[in-house]
Design a protein around this motif. Structure first.
Motif, PDB file in Angstrom:
ATOM      1  N   TYR A   1     -10.491  -1.943  -2.244  1.00 23.62           N
ATOM      2  CA  TYR A   1      -9.161  -2.182  -2.814  1.00 23.62           C
ATOM      3  C   TYR A   1      -9.135  -1.851  -4.303  1.00 23.62           C
ATOM      4  O   TYR A   1      -8.245  -1.136  -4.774  1.00 23.62           O
ATOM      5  CB  TYR A   1      -8.759  -3.639  -2.589  1.00 23.62           C
TER       6      TYR A   1
ATOM      7  N   ASP B   1     -14.226  -5.056   1.338  1.00 22.33           N
ATOM      8  CA  ASP B   1     -12.797  -4.723   1.268  1.00 22.33           C
ATOM      9  C   ASP B   1     -12.307  -4.821  -0.173  1.00 22.33           C
ATOM     10  O   ASP B   1     -11.466  -4.028  -0.605  1.00 22.33           O
ATOM     11  CB  ASP B   1     -11.977  -5.683   2.143  1.00 22.33           C
TER      12      ASP B   1
ATOM     13  N   ASN C   1       0.824  -1.201   0.000  1.00 22.65           N
ATOM     14  CA  ASN C   1       0.000   0.000   0.000  1.00 22.65           C
ATOM     15  C   ASN C   1       0.861   1.255   0.000  1.00 22.65           C
ATOM     16  O   ASN C   1       0.550   2.244  -0.673  1.00 22.65           O
ATOM     17  CB  ASN C   1      -0.930   0.006   1.212  1.00 22.65           C
TER      18      ASN C   1
END
Length: 259
Positions: free
Chosen positions: A86, A82, A34
């Protein structure tokens, strides 16, 4: 001077007019964290803000991979929600890379798979060694999927047939096949020198002309009608166009200003 971002996992160095970016996790085949994605956005902002930057060069550390997707450890405990978050985040990073105002060059030596292929498709030009290969083996590895925007970009560059073969059959595109298709240029000699020569060619070209083609293609001009009035107005109303016309007619030279 080499600057370290994302804890040293992404290196940035300006060499003359080119901003060189290295994905620097060779032991993990340069899989993206990330923090690396965030740093890549920072580099894009820097490239657009610095008038001395005329191109961006992306490459992976070592000779095993360009980028081998996203670091899998970040997917533990994922839910469907999620996954949406993402994919939206990655789409934002890739869209920002695609929108960089100067040409982006991907130098690829080794594997370029998954998210790495997504990054490579956002470059404007791709130089590859004979060791390069391209794949999207998600059906054999994580069992995840591609967001529609990423899929559309892949189909636009590779064609639907190849994308189906990459995902459904788990095939790879070799460097030779990538070269034959026009997706990349195979460099049989020194790829670093080839990249340097390309950045010099770009530095000697009209920056607004290069931007205009990038921007219109980004808007979809390759497949549909787009509003181009603002782009045309900026180009034909620029100091560069007026100066280059005068220089051509008077047989003098013009130094591109980018405005």
């Amino acid at each position: 001077m080499i600057e370290e971002l994302a804890g040293g996992d992404l290196l940035v160095e300006q060499r003359e007019s080119a901003l060189h970016v290295t994905f620097n996790r060779p032991r993990a085949r340069n899989a993206m964290t990330n923090a690396m994605y965030d740093a890549l956005v920072t580099v894009c902002e820097r490239a657009d803000a610095d008038e001395t930057v005329r191109s961006v060069v992306l490459r992976g550390a070592g000779d095993r991979a360009f980028v081998a997707g996203t670091d899998i450890t970040q997917f533990r405990g994922f839910t469907g929600e999620d996954g949406i978050a993402y994919e939206e985040r990655i789409a934002g990073v890739l869209d920002r890379l695609r929108a960089v105002e100067v040409p982006v060059i991907a130098v690829i030596d080794g594997h370029c798979v998954g998210g790495g292929l997504g990054i490579a498709t956002c470059a404007d030009l791709r130089l590859v060694t004979s060791q390069a290969s391209f794949g999207m083996p998600i059906a054999r590895t994580l069992g995840n999927t591609l967001a529609a925007g990423t899929l559309r970009r892949l189909v636009g560059l590779l064609g639907e047939s190849w994308v189906v073969r990459l995902v459904l059959a788990g095939e790879r595109i070799s460097a030779q096949q990538a070269d034959a298709s026009g997706f990349a240029r195979l460099v049989e000699t020194d790829i670093d020198e080839a990249a340097a020569e390309l950045t010099r060619t770009i530095a000697a070209s009209a920056p607004l002309t290069l931007w205009s083609i990038k921007e219109l293609l980004r808007r979809g001009a390759g497949s549909q009608d787009v509003d181009d009035a603002d782009v045309i107005t900026r180009i034909y109303g620029s100091d560069d166009f007026a100066g280059a016309v005068d220089a051509f007619l008077t047989k003098t030279s013009w130094d591109w200003q980018g405005r």
